[in-house]
Design an enzyme around this catalytic site. Structure first.
Site, mmCIF file in Angstrom:
data_model
loop_
_atom_site.group_PDB
_atom_site.id
_atom_site.type_symbol
_atom_site.label_atom_id
_atom_site.label_comp_id
_atom_site.label_asym_id
_atom_site.label_seq_id
_atom_site.Cartn_x
_atom_site.Cartn_y
_atom_site.Cartn_z
ATOM 1 N N HIS A 1 104.221 31.639 85.042
ATOM 2 C CA HIS A 1 104.239 31.246 86.452
ATOM 3 C C HIS A 1 103.480 29.949 86.677
ATOM 4 O O HIS A 1 102.807 29.426 85.781
ATOM 5 C CB HIS A 1 103.669 32.361 87.330
ATOM 6 N N CYS B 1 98.458 35.263 83.555
ATOM 7 C CA CYS B 1 99.138 35.435 82.270
ATOM 8 C C CYS B 1 99.312 34.069 81.619
ATOM 9 O O CYS B 1 98.363 33.487 81.127
ATOM 10 C CB CYS B 1 100.481 36.127 82.488
#
Length: 258
Positions: A179, A195
């Protein structure tokens, strides 16, 4: 916000929103971040971006030094064309092309990203994704995630940034994500949240290049050393966590609502 106009005050407030963890397996605190939006000359590909109703600020050149920018490179890894290969040690994401080249993107690897080991598949793609802590996150760390139980809607204040790629193992959502981020200083380092994060300009570029069903493979440290060299396989630093209050995050939303 009318059209794509935003004040400098709005940008400054939004900059702190990027450090909320976007992955359900992480247990980090929030980082407070900032970005200089006054720069007028930007590295090609990293200037301000009008994206639908949003205007992304450009990335100041200080965050793009050396290999810490998107590049088309000769691919020296082991994966087939069309595969995304993530090197969490050298802090790179590679999209392998048919001609022996690859698009290389610098990344930040959050604590959750460090536990990503098995191969996965992108089964969902979202533009300007919203974020909400899972029941497990709320149960595990209510003092951290409780104030955000109702989530943060998609937009400039979302911790998932401009795009989200959702990783699945078969039909099961792994809760790992690739992302965007507003935490510019985390790229090229190990962040305390999230992440696999890219500059928003880079996640938009990657998003447009890949179809659903793209496979994602993770390099081991030994592979990173063999392919990138020992020095590059130890690139970056571990960033300390910082706390961001709910008032700061939701204040950023208020700044862009009018």
């Amino acid at each position: 916000m009318g059209g794509i106009t935003m004040t400098r005050r709005g940008f400054a407030a939004l900059a702190v929103a990027g450090a909320l963890t976007g992955c359900a397996r992480s247990g980090e605190v929030f980082e407070e971040i900032g970005a200089d939006v006054t720069q007028s000359n930007f590295v090609e590909g990293y200037g301000p971006v009008a994206d639908g109703e949003y205007l992304l600020p450009g990335v100041p050149s200080e965050y793009l030094e050396g290999v810490n920018r998107r590049a088309l490179v000769a691919y020296t890894g082991d994966q087939a064309p069309g595969v995304i290969e993530i090197d969490p040690f050298a802090k790179f994401l590679f999209l392998v092309n048919d001609d022996g080249s690859a698009w290389r993107y610098p990344i930040a690897v959050g604590r959750a990203g460090k536990t990503l080991r098995s191969s996965t598949t992108i089964r969902r793609k979202e533009e300007w994704p919203g974020w909400q802590p899972t029941a497990n996150m709320l149960r595990r760390e209510p003092e951290v995630y409780g104030p955000f139980a109702n989530g943060i809607p998609g937009g400039l204040a979302s911790p998932l940034g401009a795009r989200g790629l959702y990783l699945y193992s078969g039909s099961r959502d792994t809760y790992y994500r690739i992302h965007g981020t507003n935490d510019l200083g985390s790229i090229g380092n190990s962040g305390s949240a999230g992440c696999i994060r890219l500059f928003n300009q880079d996640i938009i570029d990657l998003y447009d290049r890949i179809p659903l069903g793209t496979h994602v493979v993770i390099r081991t440290y030994e592979e990173s050393v063999r392919i990138e060299g020992e020095a590059m396989a130890n690139r970056g630093m571990e960033l300390p966590p910082k706390i961001v209050s709910p008032e700061t995050i939701y204040g950023a939303l208020d700044d862009t609502a009018g």
